[in-house]
Design a protein around this motif. Structure first.
Motif, mmCIF file in Angstrom:
data_model
loop_
_atom_site.group_PDB
_atom_site.id
_atom_site.type_symbol
_atom_site.label_atom_id
_atom_site.label_comp_id
_atom_site.label_asym_id
_atom_site.label_seq_id
_atom_site.Cartn_x
_atom_site.Cartn_y
_atom_site.Cartn_z
ATOM 1 N N ARG A 214 44.036 27.478 46.112
ATOM 2 C CA ARG A 214 43.554 28.285 44.823
ATOM 3 C C ARG A 214 43.089 29.579 45.500
ATOM 4 O O ARG A 214 42.244 29.333 46.649
ATOM 5 N N PHE A 215 43.027 30.836 44.929
ATOM 6 C CA PHE A 215 42.222 32.025 45.520
ATOM 7 C C PHE A 215 41.675 32.680 44.337
ATOM 8 O O PHE A 215 41.237 33.558 44.802
ATOM 9 N N ALA A 216 42.052 32.445 43.170
ATOM 10 C CA ALA A 216 41.280 33.068 42.105
ATOM 11 C C ALA A 216 41.196 32.482 40.920
ATOM 12 O O ALA A 216 42.008 31.385 40.803
ATOM 13 N N ASN A 217 40.600 32.860 39.826
ATOM 14 C CA ASN A 217 40.687 32.358 38.511
ATOM 15 C C ASN A 217 42.042 32.730 37.795
ATOM 16 O O ASN A 217 42.300 33.815 37.643
ATOM 17 N N GLU A 218 43.138 31.830 37.672
ATOM 18 C CA GLU A 218 44.359 32.177 37.182
ATOM 19 C C GLU A 218 44.377 32.680 35.765
ATOM 20 O O GLU A 218 45.217 33.459 35.518
ATOM 21 N N SER A 219 43.371 32.812 34.937
ATOM 22 C CA SER A 219 43.309 33.236 33.714
ATOM 23 C C SER A 219 42.739 34.880 33.804
ATOM 24 O O SER A 219 42.607 35.386 32.691
ATOM 25 N N LEU A 220 42.564 35.237 35.007
ATOM 26 C CA LEU A 220 41.834 36.721 34.935
ATOM 27 C C LEU A 220 42.803 37.501 34.172
ATOM 28 O O LEU A 220 44.057 37.518 34.351
ATOM 29 N N PRO A 221 42.307 38.607 33.904
ATOM 30 C CA PRO A 221 43.251 39.782 33.330
ATOM 31 C C PRO A 221 44.240 40.244 34.369
ATOM 32 O O PRO A 221 43.897 40.218 35.481
ATOM 33 N N TYR A 222 45.359 40.377 34.053
ATOM 34 C CA TYR A 222 46.483 40.580 34.770
ATOM 35 C C TYR A 222 46.346 41.607 36.183
ATOM 36 O O TYR A 222 46.528 41.331 37.211
ATOM 37 N N ASP A 223 45.815 42.572 35.891
ATOM 38 C CA ASP A 223 45.277 43.778 36.843
ATOM 39 C C ASP A 223 44.617 43.108 37.917
ATOM 40 O O ASP A 223 44.724 43.177 39.249
ATOM 41 N N ARG A 224 43.516 42.503 37.394
ATOM 42 C CA ARG A 224 42.577 41.827 38.290
ATOM 43 C C ARG A 224 43.270 40.736 39.063
ATOM 44 O O ARG A 224 42.816 40.507 40.301
ATOM 45 N N MET A 225 43.986 40.219 38.366
ATOM 46 C CA MET A 225 44.933 38.786 39.374
ATOM 47 C C MET A 225 45.745 39.492 40.335
ATOM 48 O O MET A 225 45.658 39.040 41.562
ATOM 49 N N GLY A 226 46.277 40.766 40.083
ATOM 50 C CA GLY A 226 47.113 41.432 40.815
ATOM 51 C C GLY A 226 46.361 41.931 42.265
ATOM 52 O O GLY A 226 46.788 41.599 43.335
ATOM 53 N N ARG A 227 45.208 42.206 41.810
ATOM 54 C CA ARG A 227 44.261 42.981 42.913
ATOM 55 C C ARG A 227 43.938 41.727 43.815
ATOM 56 O O ARG A 227 43.869 42.033 45.072
ATOM 57 N N GLU A 228 43.678 40.452 43.203
ATOM 58 C CA GLU A 228 43.324 39.346 43.938
ATOM 59 C C GLU A 228 44.444 38.931 44.953
ATOM 60 O O GLU A 228 44.263 38.539 46.099
ATOM 61 N N MET A 229 45.562 39.094 44.429
ATOM 62 C CA MET A 229 46.810 38.762 45.359
ATOM 63 C C MET A 229 46.976 39.680 46.588
ATOM 64 O O MET A 229 47.474 39.271 47.552
ATOM 65 N N THR A 230 46.393 40.899 46.405
ATOM 66 C CA THR A 230 46.331 41.886 47.374
ATOM 67 C C THR A 230 45.200 41.660 48.345
ATOM 68 O O THR A 230 45.260 42.575 49.594
ATOM 69 N N ALA A 231 44.262 40.983 47.899
ATOM 70 C CA ALA A 231 42.989 41.094 48.765
ATOM 71 C C ALA A 231 42.841 40.496 49.998
ATOM 72 O O ALA A 231 42.095 40.621 51.017
ATOM 73 N N ALA A 232 43.844 39.555 50.222
ATOM 74 C CA ALA A 232 44.198 38.868 51.468
ATOM 75 C C ALA A 232 45.545 38.476 51.564
ATOM 76 O O ALA A 232 46.183 38.240 50.817
ATOM 77 N N PRO A 233 45.915 38.296 53.142
ATOM 78 C CA PRO A 233 47.147 38.163 53.416
ATOM 79 C C PRO A 233 47.621 36.520 52.946
ATOM 80 O O PRO A 233 46.651 35.952 52.658
#
Ligand code: FAD
Length: 514
Positions: free
Chosen positions: A316-335
């Motif tokens: 896991r790398f983030a809280n899956e329930s985050l608001p979508y824009d914040r989750m999208g940013r988590e997806m770009t935060a690391a390779p």
């Protein structure tokens, strides 16, 4: 900027030319037309509404009569505290213009019998001072198709039907279609508004340092249209333009973006840049996780109420329930996070434990390989190419959190936004933490999608487009995703893209009328 062009005849003359037909464009056009200005809306495609028509039409306009009617304790002051906490003072002028004008926009629009809104609960996206846990956004009421008559066929259908080449379903227009339909109705009722579909702005005409009109491409050839008061560019971002995305380093791809195919390719941004307009935030977008679809595109996915998401290492790398824009940013935060996989189990009966627009049935996904299914976690790990031990460990740890109700890694379920989408039934200590323990197991591929780029032309509080020296270019305005958003690198709450597009388009039209 070019001094003066060789005089060529105009094909048609208007006071205001609006490029695009999303919520901002239509609000700007309505404001201008209601103020007595002859206004034309140019829409590149055959249908009106762009991504705005696909949207849920949540409108983030703080402190208006709509929240007051619903008894919501909202105000410009609390919204200011919230925005300052998120954005600092970087865009203070535009923030203040936005806050001061939001109530006026709602009042202006609702004065027309065609436009009616109601507050709808949807929490703001950040824990910060001034946040309203129930949110402050509102939506248009559904619009019976009969009220639009023949015009209904001009409004872009919902994303699932539109991508399948289908028109509207029976029944009223709802959400984004209702918003565009209502604004179209109001514009038509002014008697001053014209809509030209299949007409794509290609170039701005400049005379004596002022934008005085546009050139546009139509099936019948190029046309020159005069704009005596001004041109409003509100034609979306450049999310659909792979070359521009690459040039500006926008993560994700044009295929994964949510805008209607072929619509938002940044033509007006390039046309304005060609006459000296400045741009900003060009690597930005309104992000979201996108469940990969069998056709190679992606689906805006939010409201995860089950499952867990892992990266390429099976963690896991983030809280899956985050608001979508914040989750999208988590997806770009690391390779290694695109693609990610949502791991869930058969308790959801083959359905994705999330809202996915558009959604496709499990068997289509399984046939295409965008989802895989296995009787055991090691098998599932092999199918998605992540280390089996890591995935088993991740699921075991997650199931432990589900048992105690505490996500020690990412605090899922501790924010009102997380809980908003959580399942209501069951006796789990934390409704956002649903164990993954009932085979067969599923993994859905998740890529990085966006609701549109949010970088573009730099504008002042009246939507006037600025040149490289920060001076307004006379006669030229921009709003919505054609402009660099006042919300910078944050997505404060539901309805900020549309709410801010509407406010700055309204202000632009008012400025043109002065
Ligand atoms: P658009 O609405 O995309 O409109 C741009 C239009 O300009 C298009 O019709 C396009 O064809 C046209 N165009 C492009 N180039 C030209 C040209 N050269 N000449 C003439 N016309 C041109 N945001 C919210 O605020 N609230 C929500 O509830 C919400 N829900 C969403 C739900 C979904 C499923 C999706 C996909 C998005 C959602 N969004 C929401 C995001 C929001 O819809 C967009 O960010 C916003 O609508 C963009 O508005 P826009 O006017 O900039 O562009």
């Amino acid at each position: 900027m070019a001094k003066r062009e060789t005089q060529q005849p105009w094909d048609d003359e208007y006071d205001v030319v609006v490029a695009g037909s999303g919520a901002g464009a239509m609000t700007g056009a309505l404001t201008a037309a209601a103020g007595g200005l002859r206004t034309v809306v140019l829409e590149k495609t055959a249908l009106l509404g762009g991504t705005s028509a696909y949207s849920g039409a949540a409108v983030w306009l703080p402190g208006t009569q709509v929240q007051r009617r619903a008894g919501i304790g909202d105000s410009a002051e609390s919204a200011r505290a919230y925005l300052v906490a998120l954005l600092g003072e970087a865009e203070a002028d535009r923030r203040e213009a936005f806050l001061a004008t939001a109530p006026e926009v709602a009042e202006f629009l609702e004065r027309d019998p065609a436009v009616e809104f109601e507050w709808r609960a949807f929490p703001d996206y950040f824990p910060a001072p001034g946040r309203l846990d129930g949110g402050r956004s509102f939506v248009p009421l559904d619009l019976p198709a009969e009220r639009l008559g023949d015009l209904a066929a001009l409004v872009r259908p919902p994303v699932d039907r539109d991508r399948a080449g289908l028109g509207h379903a029976e029944g009223p227009l709802s959400a984004g279609r209702a918003l565009i339909g209502r604004l179209l109705l109001a514009l038509t009722n002014t008697g001053n508004g014209t809509v030209r579909t299949g007409t794509a702005l290609t170039r701005l005409v400049v005379e004596d340092g002022r934008v005085t009109g546009v050139e546009a491409a139509t099936a019948g050839g190029a046309v020159r249209l005069r704009a005596a008061r001004g041109v409003l560019l509100a034609a979306g971002g450049f999310e659909g333009n792979a070359a521009m995305r690459a040039e500006h380093g926008v993560p994700g791809t044009a295929e994964w973006s949510m805008a209607p195919a072929g619509a938002n390719t940044g033509d007006p941004i390039r046309a304005a840049a060609a006459i000296g307009a400045a741009t900003g935030l060009m690597d930005e977008a309104w992000w979201c996780p996108g469940v990969a679809l069998p056709d190679g595109r992606a689906a805006f996915t939010l409201g995860f109420h089950g499952g867990l998401m892992v990266d390429g290492s099976g963690r896991r790398f983030a809280n899956e329930s985050l608001p979508y824009d914040r989750m999208g940013r988590e997806m770009t935060a690391a390779p290694g996070r695109v693609p990610a996989h949502l791991i869930f189990d058969s308790r959801f009966r083959g359905r994705l434990p999330a809202i996915s627009l558009p959604g496709r049935p499990a068997d289509e996904h399984l046939d295409a390989g965008t989802w895989v299914r296995a009787e055991s976690l090691p098998e599932l790990a092999e199918l998605i190419g992540v280390p089996a031990e890591a995935l088993a460990g991740t699921v075991e740890r997650f199931n432990g959190f589900a048992a105690t109700g505490v996500d020690e890694d990412f605090h899922r379920g501790e924010d009102p936004y997380d809980l908003f989408f959580a399942g209501r039934s069951g006796d789990r200590p934390n409704p956002c933490l649903v164990p993954v323990d009932t085979p067969p197991y599923y993994a859905a591929r998740v890529v990085l999608s966006d609701l549109g780029t949010k970088g573009g032309l730099r504008t002042d509080p009246d939507g006037r487009v600025l040149d490289g020296a920060g001076r307004p270019i006379p006669g030229l305005y921009a709003a919505g995703n054609t402009s660099a958003s006042f919300s910078g690198r944050r997505y404060p709450g539901p309805g900020v893209p549309i709410g801010s597009a509407m406010v700055f388009a309204y202000r632009a039209a008012q400025d043109m009328a002065r």
